[in-house]
Design an enzyme around this catalytic site. Structure first.
Site, PDB file in Angstrom:
ATOM      1  N   HIS A   1      11.286   4.388   0.594  1.00 49.34           N
ATOM      2  CA  HIS A   1      10.972   5.559  -0.174  1.00 49.34           C
ATOM      3  C   HIS A   1      11.793   6.721   0.796  1.00 49.34           C
ATOM      4  O   HIS A   1      11.571   8.019   0.408  1.00 49.34           O
ATOM      5  CB  HIS A   1       9.340   5.961  -0.046  1.00 49.34           C
ATOM      6  CG  HIS A   1       8.710   4.917  -1.252  1.00 49.34           C
ATOM      7  ND1 HIS A   1       8.433   5.592  -2.358  1.00 49.34           N
ATOM      8  CD2 HIS A   1       8.391   3.630  -1.326  1.00 49.34           C
ATOM      9  CE1 HIS A   1       7.953   4.504  -3.216  1.00 49.34           C
ATOM     10  NE2 HIS A   1       8.151   3.494  -2.569  1.00 49.34           N
ATOM     11  N   THR A   2      12.670   6.476   1.629  1.00 52.20           N
ATOM     12  CA  THR A   2      13.207   7.679   2.256  1.00 52.20           C
ATOM     13  C   THR A   2      14.530   7.787   1.413  1.00 52.20           C
ATOM     14  O   THR A   2      15.218   9.069   1.600  1.00 52.20           O
ATOM     15  CB  THR A   2      13.825   7.051   3.516  1.00 52.20           C
ATOM     16  OG1 THR A   2      14.541   5.787   3.420  1.00 52.20           O
ATOM     17  CG2 THR A   2      12.873   7.043   4.599  1.00 52.20           C
ATOM     18  N   ASP A   3      15.067   6.821   0.536  1.00 49.28           N
ATOM     19  CA  ASP A   3      16.280   7.462  -0.126  1.00 49.28           C
ATOM     20  C   ASP A   3      16.037   8.806  -1.215  1.00 49.28           C
ATOM     21  O   ASP A   3      16.883   9.600  -0.826  1.00 49.28           O
ATOM     22  CB  ASP A   3      16.679   6.261  -1.214  1.00 49.28           C
ATOM     23  CG  ASP A   3      15.603   5.884  -2.255  1.00 49.28           C
ATOM     24  OD1 ASP A   3      14.369   6.103  -2.016  1.00 49.28           O
ATOM     25  OD2 ASP A   3      15.978   5.226  -2.953  1.00 49.28           O
TER      26      ASP A   3
ATOM     27  N   ALA B   1      12.281  -9.502  -8.730  1.00 47.25           N
ATOM     28  CA  ALA B   1      11.737 -10.003  -7.454  1.00 47.25           C
ATOM     29  C   ALA B   1      11.980  -8.969  -6.270  1.00 47.25           C
ATOM     30  O   ALA B   1      12.016  -9.298  -5.216  1.00 47.25           O
ATOM     31  CB  ALA B   1      12.354 -11.246  -6.872  1.00 47.25           C
TER      32      ALA B   1
ATOM     33  N   LEU C   1      15.012  -7.838  -5.706  1.00 48.84           N
ATOM     34  CA  LEU C   1      16.096  -8.124  -4.818  1.00 48.84           C
ATOM     35  C   LEU C   1      17.740  -7.262  -5.725  1.00 48.84           C
ATOM     36  O   LEU C   1      18.541  -7.621  -5.421  1.00 48.84           O
ATOM     37  CB  LEU C   1      16.824  -9.489  -4.970  1.00 48.84           C
ATOM     38  CG  LEU C   1      15.439 -10.167  -4.038  1.00 48.84           C
ATOM     39  CD1 LEU C   1      15.896 -11.909  -3.946  1.00 48.84           C
ATOM     40  CD2 LEU C   1      15.496  -9.749  -2.668  1.00 48.84           C
TER      41      LEU C   1
ATOM     42  N   SER D   1      19.657  -6.101 -11.168  1.00 49.35           N
ATOM     43  CA  SER D   1      20.385  -5.225 -11.804  1.00 49.35           C
ATOM     44  C   SER D   1      21.505  -4.548 -11.351  1.00 49.35           C
ATOM     45  O   SER D   1      22.636  -4.612 -11.856  1.00 49.35           O
ATOM     46  CB  SER D   1      19.253  -4.171 -12.276  1.00 49.35           C
ATOM     47  OG  SER D   1      18.993  -3.312 -11.605  1.00 49.35           O
TER      48      SER D   1
ATOM     49  N   ASP E   1      20.886   0.369  -3.962  1.00 47.36           N
ATOM     50  CA  ASP E   1      21.151  -0.999  -4.450  1.00 47.36           C
ATOM     51  C   ASP E   1      22.635  -1.140  -4.661  1.00 47.36           C
ATOM     52  O   ASP E   1      23.394  -2.204  -4.187  1.00 47.36           O
ATOM     53  CB  ASP E   1      20.420  -1.191  -5.652  1.00 47.36           C
ATOM     54  CG  ASP E   1      19.008  -1.089  -5.689  1.00 47.36           C
ATOM     55  OD1 ASP E   1      18.342  -0.978  -4.715  1.00 47.36           O
ATOM     56  OD2 ASP E   1      18.234  -1.025  -6.808  1.00 47.36           O
TER      57      ASP E   1
ATOM     58  N   TYR F   1       4.574   5.431  -7.992  1.00 48.40           N
ATOM     59  CA  TYR F   1       5.824   5.791  -7.485  1.00 48.40           C
ATOM     60  C   TYR F   1       5.818   7.057  -7.963  1.00 48.40           C
ATOM     61  O   TYR F   1       6.237   8.147  -7.113  1.00 48.40           O
ATOM     62  CB  TYR F   1       6.873   4.956  -8.259  1.00 48.40           C
ATOM     63  CG  TYR F   1       8.371   5.289  -7.828  1.00 48.40           C
ATOM     64  CD1 TYR F   1       8.816   4.783  -6.822  1.00 48.40           C
ATOM     65  CD2 TYR F   1       9.147   6.070  -8.912  1.00 48.40           C
ATOM     66  CE1 TYR F   1      10.195   5.115  -6.300  1.00 48.40           C
ATOM     67  CE2 TYR F   1      10.445   6.538  -8.195  1.00 48.40           C
ATOM     68  CZ  TYR F   1      10.976   5.820  -7.315  1.00 48.40           C
ATOM     69  OH  TYR F   1      12.193   6.194  -6.955  1.00 48.40           O
TER      70      TYR F   1
HETATM   71  P1  ADP Z   1      15.569  -5.991 -10.220  1.00 44.21           P
HETATM   72  O1  ADP Z   1      16.785  -5.201  -9.953  1.00 44.21           O
HETATM   73  O2  ADP Z   1      14.574  -5.630  -9.181  1.00 44.21           O
HETATM   74  O3  ADP Z   1      15.619  -7.585 -10.159  1.00 44.21           O
HETATM   75  P2  ADP Z   1      15.419  -4.867 -12.785  1.00 44.21           P
HETATM   76  O4  ADP Z   1      13.816  -4.867 -13.432  1.00 44.21           O
HETATM   77  O5  ADP Z   1      16.007  -3.428 -12.262  1.00 44.21           O
HETATM   78  O6  ADP Z   1      14.834  -5.601 -11.659  1.00 44.21           O
HETATM   79  O7  ADP Z   1      16.290  -5.468 -13.553  1.00 44.21           O
HETATM   80  C1  ADP Z   1      16.083  -6.795 -14.190  1.00 44.21           C
HETATM   81  C2  ADP Z   1      16.993  -6.871 -15.473  1.00 44.21           C
HETATM   82  O8  ADP Z   1      18.251  -6.996 -15.403  1.00 44.21           O
HETATM   83  C3  ADP Z   1      16.225  -7.937 -16.449  1.00 44.21           C
HETATM   84  O9  ADP Z   1      15.253  -7.604 -17.390  1.00 44.21           O
HETATM   85  C4  ADP Z   1      17.512  -8.206 -17.218  1.00 44.21           C
HETATM   86  O10 ADP Z   1      17.613  -7.337 -18.201  1.00 44.21           O
HETATM   87  C5  ADP Z   1      18.704  -8.045 -16.105  1.00 44.21           C
HETATM   88  N1  ADP Z   1      19.209  -9.074 -15.596  1.00 44.21           N
HETATM   89  C6  ADP Z   1      19.259  -9.290 -14.633  1.00 44.21           C
HETATM   90  N2  ADP Z   1      19.704 -10.721 -14.363  1.00 44.21           N
HETATM   91  C7  ADP Z   1      20.215 -11.066 -15.456  1.00 44.21           C
HETATM   92  C8  ADP Z   1      20.895 -11.881 -16.142  1.00 44.21           C
HETATM   93  N3  ADP Z   1      21.403 -13.052 -15.131  1.00 44.21           N
HETATM   94  N4  ADP Z   1      21.418 -12.157 -17.313  1.00 44.21           N
HETATM   95  C9  ADP Z   1      21.123 -11.044 -18.140  1.00 44.21           C
HETATM   96  N5  ADP Z   1      20.385  -9.926 -17.810  1.00 44.21           N
HETATM   97  C10 ADP Z   1      19.989  -9.930 -16.411  1.00 44.21           C
HETATM   98 MG    MG Z   2      16.761  -3.026 -10.461  1.00 37.94          MG
END
Ligand code: ADP
Ligand code: MG
Length: 386
Positions: free
Chosen positions: A38-40, A127, A129, A132, A176, A228
């Site tokens: 939460h520093t970003d 998760a 990680l 996105s 990220d 948040y």
């Molecule tokens: P995080 O970035 O923390 O994993 P987000 O909610 O920001 O979670 O992003 C997850 C979203 O990214 C998924 O709901 C999907 O829309 C997209 N996504 C992630 N991996 C894939 C993949 N391999 N194929 C298609 N979409 C993906």
């Molecule tokens: Mg994400």
């Protein structure tokens, strides 16, 4: 258990989907934030590293304005869109990530016509990680090269962030994408979120006989979004009352004075940010002087600050942290926005089984559903792999 990305199998899958070979294959990793939570958005410091799980994209340019996109994830089939009519209504679902990047690049004047794109990612979604950003950074790297735009890595960070903010609609910072684009093998990225300046900091866990275990609690408590927003509002209030542009400008030595100016809750929120910024600086210093085995206490102090001052932990995260610490972890903390998601534990490699088993048993004993537990190690950032 890590499934490594294979450029050959991504190329082969592209060819069987689209009937011709790709122009190239690019990969970009997910990330773990080692410390700096939460520093970003307070214009402070973060210290993420890229992990050995990545999104791979194969792309071939077309001569028309059609884009065809396919992901190995789920069973969703090929999505076809006309780029000349690209709008927020046609960038939906998972395609918002790759198409969002293309949309931002085109907004910037980069010439991108039609293309075929195949995505295969080994970053688990949701998760904490950053699956996105891995997609955004792989796609941004691909089109940066194929279009000849030759944008810098720092510019691509902002392209990914804009796609996430303006197309996907998630109010995220640059953490990220910076990790995914700027990291190198065996290093973390020390990032100043005010200036976007970054430095690579050695984080060779394997050489120290260590690894980082991620405990994905798979819980997402209902108040996560509201929580948040409320934390951001508290930080803005704190900065306003203290008369600074952002909490980044408050030094640890100023906290005693701040206590007299702020209500008790806002003071605790401010104290988390101010001490967390200092812990990031201290972690960078300790990594340089003593190495990763010496940063455990800073990680654990970060967790206590998020639990007690920022109040964004939850019983599942506290249990993961406490159990890891009781079973040989050198340090542990929740990572990410809070109210669920993942915790990380810095452990001697030899303790992996003991920590895993203890955390699984503790979750079962508390009636929590079983977490996902996996090891990650610092890995290189985005690059062309074929
Ligand atoms: P995080 O970035 O923390 O994993 P987000 O909610 O920001 O979670 O992003 C997850 C979203 O990214 C998924 O709901 C999907 O829309 C997209 N996504 C992630 N991996 C894939 C993949 N391999 N194929 C298609 N979409 C993906
Ligand atoms: Mg994400």
């Amino acid at each position: 258990m890590t499934e490594s990305l294979s450029a050959a199998s991504i190329s082969a899958a592209f060819e069987s989907a689209f009937g011709h070979a790709p122009d190239g294959v690019w990969s970009a990793p997910g990330r773990v934030n080692l410390i700096g939570e939460h520093t970003d958005y307070n214009e402070g410091f973060v210290l993420p590293f890229a992990i050995d799980r990545a999104a791979g994209v194969a792309v071939r340019l077309r001569t028309d304005s059609t884009a065809r996109l396919l992901s190995s994830y789920g069973n969703q089939g090929v999505v076809t869109v006309d780029l000349d009519t690209l709008s927020h209504d046609t960038m939906t679902g998972w395609t918002a990530y790759p198409l969002g990047v293309v949309w931002v690049l085109r907004q910037m004047g980069v010439k991108i016509g039609g293309f075929d794109l195949y995505l295969h990612s080994t970053v688990p979604t949701g998760a904490g990680l950053s699956s996105s950003a891995a997609i955004e950074c792989a796609v941004a790297s691909a089109f940066n090269e194929l279009s000849g735009a030759a944008l810098s890595a720092n510019e691509l960070v902002l392209v990914g962030q804009r796609a996430e903010n303006e197309v996907v609609g998630a109010p995220t910072g640059i953490l990220d994408q910076s990790a995914s684009l700027l990291a190198t093998d065996g290093h973390a990225v020390f990032l100043d979120c005010r200036t976007q300046e970054s430095t690579l900091v050695p984080l060779d866990l394997a050489a120290s006989g260590l690894l980082i275990l991620v405990v994905d609690t798979k819980v997402s408590h209902a108040h996560a979004t509201g929580g948040y927003a409320a934390r951001r509002a508290s930080c803005e209030l704190g900065a306003e009352v203290l008369g600074v542009a952002a909490l980044r400008d408050v030094a640890a030595a100023d906290l005693a004075e701040a206590a007299g100016l702020l209500d008790a809750e806002t003071y605790r929120r401010v104290r988390h940010i101010v001490t967390e910024d200092q812990r990031v600086l201290d972690t960078v210093a300790v990594l340089g002087s003593e190495g990763p085995a010496a940063i455990g206490e800073l990680l654990t102090a970060s967790h206590a600050s998020m639990r007690d001052d920022f109040e964004i932990s939850c019983p599942e995260l506290d249990l993961a942290v406490d159990t890891a610490l009781a079973n040989g972890a050198l340090g542990a903390r929740m990572t990410g926005g809070g109210f669920g998601g993942s915790a990380i534990a810095l452990i001697p490699a030899a303790a992996e089984t003991a920590v895993r088993d203890a955390v699984m048993a503790a979750f079962a004993g508390s009636g929590f559903s079983a977490p996902d537990i996996f090891a990650v190690s610092p890995a290189p950032g985005a690059r062309r792999i074929a």
